[in-house]
Design a protein around this motif. Structure first.
Motif: not given
Ligand code: FMN
Length: 277
Positions: A238-256
């Motif tokens: 997820v940190e890696w993704v954030k390095k490549h994406w500086d707009r809004k980030l939504i994390l999907k599939g969280i159930n806990d």
């Protein structure tokens, strides 16, 4: 045609018009299908508290989601192969979402590409990313979504391995359909679908086809796709993704709840509490 008045009407219409392999893909779940059934049952359990004698003349469900104005607090979820339910399905769904003022989320596994949807819509949409083992490809997907002016990246965290979907195996699901006698019979029974499909050039995984070297025919595309879901996906990814994406980030599939806290700590702008059936 009988007027469409509810979702059940749409479901019946889809069953009549869409080849069985694609209808079943949308309307069944994986393994025992318990999540698929629970997802619906959970909504049926929700009851609204009814208060009376309140002036509701100017009622509105307008609000903001991740800072964007929406006419109701609802977004279209990413749904793989929408372009096989109906020719150019992702473009049509994105246009409908735009018309109604709610966000549309384009899946990595769409038939219409990021660029196709951008070309036929005028407002930014959201792009859902499956992180692939080929991180260079995932990076290029993010770049393409960025260039297409997507306002949010919706990163799916709950599909490191594909659940077995019994019906898809039995129906011989593939994109585009493999011309076996059984599949040809399935298609022949849906002439309207076939006619519409013949009118479009979009019949492959649009975000992948032509973008990965060595993957240019149907067999290699299917093999590549199935081998690409990345089982190593973790919070460092997820940190890696954030390095490549500086707009809004939504994390999907969280159930806990613990995962929701981590999601907040890593700086997610929103989470989607949902899961794959
Ligand atoms: C046919 C189908 C395809 C889906 N494809 C994707 C996908 O490509 N990416 C993704 O993140 N979620 C995908 N999902 C999961 C949905 O986005 C959503 O999280 C799930 O269906 C739960 O929401 P619901 O209860 O409203 O159906 C898919 C779901 C269905 C039914």
């Amino acid at each position: 045609m009988t007027p469409i008045t509810c979702i059940a009407d749409l479901q019946a219409l889809a069953k009549r018009r869409v080849p069985k392999m694609f209808y079943d893909y949308a309307d069944t779940g994986s393994w025992t299908q318990s999540t698929y059934h629970d997802n619906e049952a959970a909504f049926q359990r929700q009851k609204l508290r009814q208060r009376v004698a309140v002036n509701i003349d100017n009622r509105s469900v307008k609000t903001k989601m991740i800072g964007e104005d929406v006419t109701m607090p609802l977004a279209l979820a990413p749904v793989g192969l929408t372009g096989m339910q109906h020719a150019d399905g992702e473009i049509l769904a994105a246009q409908a979402a735009e018309k109604f003022g709610v966000p549309f989320t384009l899946t990595t596994m769409s038939v219409c590409s990021i660029e196709d949807v951008a070309e036929y819509t005028s407002k930014p949409f959201w792009f859902q990313l499956y992180v692939m083992r080929d991180r260079g490809f995932s990076e290029s997907l993010m770049k393409r979504a960025y260039a297409a002016n997507c306002s949010a990246l919706c990163l799916t965290l709950d599909l490191q391995v594909l659940g077995q979907r019994h019906r898809d195996i039995k129906n011989g699901l593939s994109t585009p359909p493999n011309p076996t006698p059984r599949v040809l019979l399935d298609l022949a029974l849906k002439p309207r679908w076939c006619w519409n499909m013949l009118q479009t050039k979009r019949r492959q995984f649009g975000n992948i086809h032509g973008h990965v070297s060595g993957v240019d025919d149907m067999t290699s595309l299917a093999e590549w796709t199935n081998s690409q879901f990345d089982p190593t996906l973790d919070w460092s990814s997820v940190e890696w993704v954030k390095k490549h994406w500086d707009r809004k980030l939504i994390l999907k599939g969280i159930n806990d709840v613990e995962d929701a806290k981590i999601a907040a700590d890593v700086g997610a702008d929103a989470i989607v509490v949902s899961n794959h059936g």
